[in-house]
Structure formats: C-alpha cells, structure tokens
Design a protein around this motif. Structure first.
Motif, short mmCIF file in Angstrom:
data_model
loop_
_atom_site.label_atom_id
_atom_site.label_comp_id
_atom_site.label_asym_id
_atom_site.label_seq_id
_atom_site.Cartn_x
_atom_site.Cartn_y
_atom_site.Cartn_z
N ASN A 54 -33.46 -49.97 -52.78
CA ASN A 54 -34.36 -50.71 -51.32
C ASN A 54 -35.88 -51.73 -52.15
O ASN A 54 -36.26 -52.52 -51.56
N GLU A 83 -41.19 -49.70 -54.15
CA GLU A 83 -40.19 -50.10 -52.92
C GLU A 83 -40.87 -51.53 -52.52
O GLU A 83 -41.26 -52.11 -53.51
N LYS A 84 -39.56 -52.27 -52.32
CA LYS A 84 -39.78 -53.87 -51.94
C LYS A 84 -40.72 -54.57 -50.88
O LYS A 84 -41.89 -54.90 -50.75
#
Length: 252
Positions: A54, A83-84
């Motif tokens: 993700n 993380e995005k």
C-alpha cells in the motif's frame, strides 16, 4: 574529510526529494566537482520509485566515476519502504562501501498517534577491518523520516502557496542518531542546467543540524521543477575548496 563526506552524502540523498510523481519513476543524475574553471563529473546516481504493497519502495544507487575511485570510492545502495499516506517510513536500509570500508544501517519505525519510535542498528568497519555493531531506540514526535523517505515529504510541499523565507522542519533518523532538517523556501527562479536547458523552478535551501544545534554541513541549495512532478533539477553544496553540483539528466 569528514565534513566533505558528510556534505556529499547529504547531497546524494537530497536528490531523492519526491512528490506528485508517477507510481513508477526513474531519475538519473550526474555529480560534478567544480572549482573555478575546473569542472569534472565525479559520480552517477540512479533513483527508482516502485509501488510496494500500500506504499512505495525507494532505491538509490550511487557510484563514483573511475577517476574519482582513486580519491574516495563510493558504492552506496539505499532502500526505504514507506506508507502511501504521508509517506511515513516503515523500514530503511543503507548499505555503503566507501573508501574500501563497509557500513550498514537498519531502521524499523513504529507509530502511536503523533509519536514515533525507531529501532536502529548500525554496523561499521574500522580502519583495521574490524566490525563494530551498535543499536539504539530513538523517539520523536511530528514529521519524522529516514534519509530517503524525508524527500517524499519535501517534494510534496505546496511551494506555490509558500512565501519567501518560510521554513518547514522535520526530524531525520540515520544510523543511531537524530538530526533536524530545516527547509527554507526562497521563491521562484529560472535555473540553467549543465545541458544548457533552462527551467522555472522553486529555490529552496536545506540545513541539517544535530541535536545539540551543531550544523552537520553547510547549507545546500536546491532548485525543484515548478510542475506537478517537483523533480529536483539542480543541487549545489559548498566544500572547503570548490563545490559539488548535482544535475538532473532528462536524457541520460
């Protein structure tokens, strides 16, 4: 030599500043030493951004040119998984072979609200070839990054709505230490690259300071493209003698 190496390391890592980039991206740069009329290409840098779960995986590969290997050979690989959302780092790996010596950093990040905990391990080879290990648990609050993921944060800043002189800060964790990064926005300028092309760009400076307030290196100037990709186009850092310049290569 330590200050020179520290500056060059910061410059190589500053190349990674990233923003509204494509989910898969490759950037190429040439590192040049300049002193008066003397100007010589000293190294190459490749940066890859790819989707990872993700979030993203960043990879930086840096190496000196054959002539520069005789002065200070560099073969560095850095990988950061983030993380995005907010580009928060999850883990970071730095593997370096510099001047025939080995070093490695491993950092794992965890979060609780606005608080950050980093479990860091450091491996160093001394002048005699002995391997030394150390570890630390570091805590911080607010924007906190490793030496790669911080540049997602930097390239994502909304420069179009910033005023000249405005500062933004973040905590950087590298090895088993913390540093403060101050990004100062200076405005919009026209910049010329080594291939003679000219571009409109946002001019910013970077200042790295250690916890006790001591500067890690001289301030570094950076010009970032004013389009939605925010590509670092030119980075300049001063050395005791001369400058290190990093130019983006649109057509390597």
């Amino acid at each position: 030599m330590f200050l020179m190496k520290r500056l060059i390391t910061h410059i190589l890592l500053l190349i990674l500043t990233c923003s509204a980039f494509a989910s898969t991206e490759k950037l190429n740069y040439v590192v040049t030493y300049k002193w008066g009329i003397i100007q010589k290409d000293a190294g190459d840098v490749e940066i890859y951004t790819t989707p990872h779960g993700n979030g993203y995986e960043l990879k930086l590969i840096a190496k000196t040119k054959p002539w520069a290997d005789h002065i200070y050979k560099v073969r560095d690989t850095l990988v950061s998984i983030t993380e995005k959302q907010r580009y928060r780092p999850l883990n970071y790996t730095y593997i370096a072979h510099e001047k025939n010596r080995f070093r490695k950093d491993l950092i794992n990040f965890s979060y609780s609200g606005n608080n950050v905990t980093a479990h860091a391990e450091k491996v160093r080879e001394d002048k005699k070839g002995n391997i030394k290990n150390s570890s630390a648990v570091l805590e911080a609050s607010g924007p906190t990054y490793d030496m790669l993921s911080v540049y997602f944060f930097i390239r994502d800043l909304d420069y179009a709505n910033m005023k000249p002189g405005e500062n933004t800060n973040a905590t950087i964790i590298s090895g088993t230490k913390k540093e403060n990064l101050e990004v100062k926005f200076l405005g919009k300028e026209r910049v010329k690259l080594s291939d003679k092309s000219e571009h409109d760009a946002w001019h910013i400076t970077f200042k790295f300071t250690q916890q006790e307030g001591k500067k890690s290196s001289d301030d570094i100037n950076c010009w970032i493209s004013d389009d939605d990709r925010h590509i670092p186009l030119l980075i300049i850092g001063n050395l005791p003698i001369g400058q290190v310049r990093v130019n983006y290569l649109a057509n390597p």
